[in-house]
Motif scaffolding. Structure first.
Motif, PDB file in Angstrom:
ATOM      1  N   SER A 177      28.212 -30.672 -16.085  1.00 60.80           N
ATOM      2  CA  SER A 177      26.853 -30.559 -16.814  1.00 60.80           C
ATOM      3  C   SER A 177      27.077 -29.188 -17.601  1.00 60.80           C
ATOM      4  O   SER A 177      27.470 -28.137 -17.190  1.00 60.80           O
ATOM      5  N   ASP A 201      21.832 -25.887 -11.379  1.00 62.31           N
ATOM      6  CA  ASP A 201      22.988 -25.932 -12.243  1.00 62.31           C
ATOM      7  C   ASP A 201      23.997 -24.911 -12.373  1.00 62.31           C
ATOM      8  O   ASP A 201      24.925 -25.074 -12.855  1.00 62.31           O
ATOM      9  N   SER A 228      19.356 -31.715 -15.369  1.00 58.99           N
ATOM     10  CA  SER A 228      20.740 -31.414 -15.990  1.00 58.99           C
ATOM     11  C   SER A 228      20.895 -31.856 -17.397  1.00 58.99           C
ATOM     12  O   SER A 228      20.314 -32.969 -17.720  1.00 58.99           O
TER      13      SER A 228
END
Length: 279
Positions: A177, A201, A228
């Motif tokens: 991501s 993330d 994300s």
């Protein structure tokens, strides 16, 4: 001029056994001084303290918000920057001793200041092209959200960007991501929706990121989504922009074959500057 652990000096003495050099055992804050105050000082201070706790550093009792603010303003005055916009870097390093296991969990600090051109944020209209950096990946964990002295991905990515004619690169995490840019947080605009990656993330716990999220959350014409971002979403976006304490908001003008507008970035910049003035 450097503020070295509370002493102003032009020749700070660093030990060759410095743990910041040996292991990257240090955290830092980059601050913007507007000419009369340090922007978002409380947020910077509490992020620094939280980072030190996560790294299990012993925080001295005197490390209060007032103490650090006074020491940084002393530095600004010593550098003849009082009343002028400036960039300040405050670095906290664990005391020397030991190998991976420190024998002294105490800390020392030093701070430096340099002049900036503008007191408040301005928007660059020049070309700003980015690319994905795929040589190395961010870990999607708590340590990646901290401003530590271990920034090799950012260093190698910056060299890659320069060698290939890009102004910046976007970093992927181990889940593939898009987590952030080399020097700031990423925001993606699609219609009236504004999206930014979550801290889970691995993106930096950015100060301007936090300020913009608060601003966007109060606006009726935009919706904010913290989720994300897939690389495939980048070319479908209307706008992409990067945020950090020194630049404020940096619009991305091109990623591969896609060009972007900066209408939302301009709108948000004015609101961010208003918050700097009030904060």
């Amino acid at each position: 001029m450097v503020n070295f652990n509370g002493t102003l000096t032009e020749n700070p003495q660093f030990s060759p056994n410095n743990r910041g050099i040996f292991y990257g055992d240090a955290v830092f804050e980059t601050l913007r001084y507007t000419g009369d105050k340090i922007a978002f000082w409380e947020d910077h201070y509490f992020r620094l303290m939280a980072s030190m706790r996560i790294l299990r550093m012993q925080i001295p009792m005197e490390f209060t918000p007032e103490y650090f603010q006074d020491e940084l303003l002393k530095l600004v005055e010593a550098c003849d920057l009082t009343g002028k916009p400036a960039r300040i870097r405050l670095t906290v390093i664990r005391n020397e001793g030991g190998t991976y296991l420190p024998t002294d969990k105490g800390v020392f600090y030093y701070a430096m200041a340099s002049k900036l051109d503008q007191a408040f944020y301005t928007l660059s209209d020049g070309p700003y092209e980015v690319e994905l950096y795929k040589d190395h990946y961010l870990n999607a964990d708590l340590l990646s959200t901290l401003k530590t002295a271990n920034k090799l991905i950012n260093v190698t990515g910056s060299i890659y960007a320069e060698e290939n004619g890009f102004q910046n690169c976007l970093l992927l995490n181990t889940n593939k991501s898009v987590a952030e840019a080399l020097n700031g947080n990423l925001f993606l605009v699609k219609g009236n929706s504004i999206k930014t990656p979550p801290l889970t993330d691995g993106c930096l716990r950015g100060i301007v990121r936090k300020q913009l999220m608060e601003i966007i959350g109060k606006l009726e014409n935009y919706t904010l989504e913290e989720s994300s971002i897939s690389p495939f979403e980048l070319q479908k976006a209307d706008e992409l922009f990067i945020t950090n304490t020194i630049t404020g908001i940096q619009p991305i003008t091109q990623y591969r074959k896609k060009s972007y507008d900066n209408t939302v970035a301009k709108d948000l910049l004015g609101k961010l500057n208003a918050k700097v003035r009030l904060g």
